[in-house]
Design a protein around this motif. Structure first.
Motif, short mmCIF file in Angstrom:
data_model
loop_
_atom_site.label_atom_id
_atom_site.label_comp_id
_atom_site.label_asym_id
_atom_site.label_seq_id
_atom_site.Cartn_x
_atom_site.Cartn_y
_atom_site.Cartn_z
N ALA A 114 0.83 -1.21 0.00
CA ALA A 114 0.00 0.00 0.00
C ALA A 114 0.86 1.26 0.00
O ALA A 114 0.50 2.28 -0.59
CB ALA A 114 -0.93 0.00 1.21
N ARG A 121 -1.16 2.38 -3.51
CA ARG A 121 -2.40 1.83 -2.96
C ARG A 121 -3.05 0.82 -3.89
O ARG A 121 -3.82 -0.04 -3.46
CB ARG A 121 -3.38 2.96 -2.65
CG ARG A 121 -2.97 3.76 -1.42
CD ARG A 121 -3.90 4.91 -1.12
NE ARG A 121 -5.24 4.48 -0.80
CZ ARG A 121 -6.20 5.29 -0.37
NH1 ARG A 121 -5.94 6.57 -0.18
NH2 ARG A 121 -7.39 4.82 -0.10
N GLU A 152 -2.20 -2.85 -2.77
CA GLU A 152 -2.45 -3.33 -1.41
C GLU A 152 -3.07 -4.72 -1.41
O GLU A 152 -2.79 -5.55 -0.53
CB GLU A 152 -3.38 -2.35 -0.67
CG GLU A 152 -3.67 -2.77 0.76
CD GLU A 152 -4.75 -1.91 1.43
OE1 GLU A 152 -5.20 -2.28 2.53
OE2 GLU A 152 -5.13 -0.87 0.84
N TYR A 206 -1.36 4.57 4.67
CA TYR A 206 -1.01 4.64 3.25
C TYR A 206 0.20 5.54 2.97
O TYR A 206 0.61 5.67 1.83
CB TYR A 206 -2.21 5.15 2.45
CG TYR A 206 -3.46 4.34 2.66
CD1 TYR A 206 -3.66 3.13 1.99
CD2 TYR A 206 -4.46 4.74 3.56
CE1 TYR A 206 -4.80 2.37 2.18
CE2 TYR A 206 -5.61 3.99 3.75
CZ TYR A 206 -5.77 2.81 3.07
OH TYR A 206 -6.90 2.06 3.27
#
Length: 496
Positions: free
Chosen positions: A75, A79, A82, A485
Motif C-alpha cells: 500500500a 495503494r 495493497e 497509506y
C-alpha cells in the motif's frame, strides 16, 4: 511506537526459526531423493541463488523500509497493490488454520514416544489415533483424544503471540532453536553409526544426472526453496518490518538462507541414515520405505525407531521434540505474518489485533481434529503451497521487477549493507525468478483444474481459493487510517 527487535541476533534466530520448519525435516530429504538425488543439489542451489536469496533480500528490504507487514508494504508503494499484501496474508491465514493440527499431532506423538506406545503397526495406530473417516466430506465429529493437545498447543501459541516480538516470539525462538539443533545433532550422530546408514545416505545423494533435463525437477527445486524459506506469504515482510533502519539486510538474507539450507542437508543425512538402517533390518530397498510429509513423521519414522537396537524411547523423544520445536517456531511466524496487517491498517494495539486474528483461526482449526482432518489438511496444504504462495510470489516479483523497478530497492538494500548486492539481483528477479515461477503457476493451475488433486472434490479446493480471494478483496476495500497509506519520508515511492 512500533516495536523493534532488541538485537540483530534475535531477528536472525526468529527468521531461521520460521524457515527451519517441518519442511526441512520431513520434506526436503524425500524431494531431493526422488528428484535426482545428488544431482538435485544443482537445480536446488541455482534456485536458492536466483530466487531464494533475491526474494529474501527483497522482502527484508521492503519490510524494513516501509515499516509494515505485507499489505502495508504494498500500500505504501502504491495503494493499487495493497490487495497483493492481503492475498499473501490470506494464504498465511489458511496455512495457520491447518498447521495447528500438525503441531497437535506432533505433541501427541511426543507423549507416545515414552515407551513407544505406537506399537508395531505404526500405520494402523496413526490412522486409528486420528479416527480417519472414509472421505473428506465425512467429518465424523471431533476426536476427543485430540482435544487436550489441541488446547495445549493453542494456549502456548496464544501466550507467545500476546507477548509480542521480543518477549514472545524472540524468547520462544531462543528457547526452541537450541533444543532443535541439539536434538538433530544427536539424531544425525546416532543415525550415521547404524548398520545400513550408508544405503540411506546413498539413496538421498546418489546423482541421477538425467533428472536435470526434466522441467518438473526444476519446478520441485524452486517450490522447495519457497516452501522452506517462508517467502511470498508475508512472514519475512512482517518480521523485517520490526528491524532498525540501519540493519544490514543483504548479509542477513545470505546468513538466513545458508543456515536454513545447510540445516536441511544435515538433517537429511540423519533422517535417511535411520531409514537406511530400517530398510536393511526389514530386508527391503530404501525406496520402499522412504516417503515424505505425514507418512515419514508418523508412520515410517516410528517404525524406524522401533527397529533401533537400543534407546528407542530416547530417540522417539528426540525426533518428536525436534519436530515440535520446529513446528512451534514456524506456526508463530505464520500467525505473525497476519497480525501487522490488521494492526497497522486500523492502528490497533498489538493485543487487540492478535485477538482478532487468533479467534477465527482457532475456531476454523477445529475442522482439522475431526475424522476428515487429515484429508482437509492435505488439500488445504496443496492449495496454499502450490497455488497461493506461487501466485503471491510471481505477482510480487512482477510488480517489483517490472512495474516498480527493483533498482530502487537494490539501492535501499545496499545503503546499510557491508557488501553491496550487484545488478544481477535485478535480473534474477525480473527474468529468472519471474519466468520459473510464472511457468510453475500456470502448470499448477492447469494440473489442478484439469486433474484435481488426489481425487478430492474440485469444489472444496475452490472454496479454499475463494476464501483467500474474498478475504483479500474485503480487507482491501475497507479503508484504514490515513497514516497507513503514507510511506516513510526516506522510502522510495511509486513516482520517485
Amino acid at each position: 511506537m512500533r516495536e523493534t527487535w532488541n538485537s540483530k541476533a534475535g531477528f536472525i534466530i526468529a527468521a531461521i526459526g520460521s524457515a527451519v520448519g517441518l519442511g526441512n525435516l520431513w520434506r526436503f530429504p524425500y524431494i531431493a531423493a526422488s528428484n535426482g538425488g545428488g544431482a538435485f543439489i544443482f537445480p536446488y542451489l541455482f534456485a536458492i541463488i536466483t530466487a531464494g536469496i533475491p526474494i529474501l533480500i527483497l522482502e527484508y528490504t521492503m519490510g524494513k523500509t516501509y515499516r509494515s507487514g505485507a499489505p502495508g508494504c504494498f500500500a505504501r508503494i502504491s495503494r493499487r497493490f495493497e490487495w497483493l499484501g492481503w492475498l499473501q496474508v490470506m494464504t498465511a491465514f489458511l496455512i495457520a488454520i491447518y498447521y495447528s493440527a500438525i503441531v497437535v499431532w506432533v505433541l501427541s506423538y511426543l507423549g507416545f514416544s515414552f515407551g513407544t506406545q505406537w506399537g508395531t503397526e505404526t500405520g494402523d495406530f496413526f490412522y486409528a489415533y486420528l479416527g480417519i473417516t472414509d472421505s473428506i466430506t465425512q467429518l465424523g465429529g471431533l476426536k476427543t483424544n485430540l482435544i487436550l493437545p489441541f488446547f495445549i498447543v493453542w494456549a502456548l501459541v496464544a501466550i507467545i503471540m500476546y507477548r509480542g516480538i521480543n518477549k514472545g516470539i524472540n524468547l520462544a525462538c531462543k528457547i526452541c532453536m537450541p533444543i532443535l539443533a541439539t536434538c538433530v545433532v544427536i539424531i544425525v550422530i546416532r543415525g550415521i553409526t547404524l548398520p545400513g546408514a550408508i544405503d540411506g545416505i546413498a539413496y538421498m545423494f546418489t546423482p541421477d544426472w538425467s533428472a536435470i533435463a526434466h522441467t518438473d525437477v526444476w519446478v520441485a527445486a524452486y517450490g522447495q526453496v519457497f516452501f522452506s524459506l517462508s517467502i511470498a506469504f508475508g512472514i519475512m515482510l512482517s518480521y523485517s518490518s520490526y528491524l532498525p533502519k540501519e540493519e544490514d539486510v543483504v548479509n542477513t538474507a545470505f546468513l538466513t538462507a545458508c543456515t536454513n539450507h545447510g540445516f536441511e542437508l544435515f538433517a537429511g543425512i540423519g533422517i535417511f541414515s535411520i531409514i537406511g538402517y530400517m530398510a536393511g533390518a526389514q530386508g527391503v530397498d530404501v525406496s520402499e520405505v522412504a516417503t515424505a510429509g505425514v507418512g515419514l513423521a508418523f508412520v515410517v519414522f516410528p517404525t524406524a525407531i522401533n527397529a533401533l537396537p537400543a534407546f528407542n524411547t530416547l530417540f522417539g523423544i528426540l525426533f518428536f521434540l525436534s519436530l515440535f520445536t520446529a513446528a512451534i517456531t514456524s506456526m508463530i511466524s505464520i500467525i505473525q505474518a497476519i497480525i501487522p496487517g490488521i494492526e497497522d491498517k486500523w492502528e490497533m494495539s498489538h493485543k487487540k489485533a492478535t485477538t482478532i486474528v487468533l479467534i477465527p483461526i482457532f475456531v476454523l482449526s477445529f475442522l482439522f481434529i475431526t475424522g476428515a482432518g487429515l484429508y482437509i489438511l492435505d488439500l488445504a496444504d496443496y492449495i496454499a503451497n502450490n497455488i497461493g504462495i506461487v501466485f503471491g510470489g510471481v505477482t510480487e516479483v512482477f510488480i517489483i521487477g517490472w512495474l516498480f523497478k527493483p533498482e530502487k530497492l537494490r539501492l535501499e538494500a545496499n545503503r546499510y549493507s557491508n557488501f553491496a548486492v550487484g545488478k544481477w539481483w535485478n535480473y534474477a528477479l525480473k527474468i529468472v525468478t519471474f519466468v520459473v515461477l510464472g511457468y510453475t503457476m500456470i502448470l499448477n493451475l492447469i494440473t489442478y483444474f484439469k486433474d484435481g488433486y488426489e481425487g478430492y472434490p474440485l469444489w472444496i479446493g475452490c472454496l479454499f481459493l475463494l476464501m483467500i480471494v474474498a478475504g483479500a478483496v474485503v480487507l482491501t476495500a475497507i479503508r484504514g487510517k490515513d497514516g497507513y497509506y503514507v510511506k516513510p519520508d526516506d522510502a522510495p515511492g511509486w513516482d520517485d
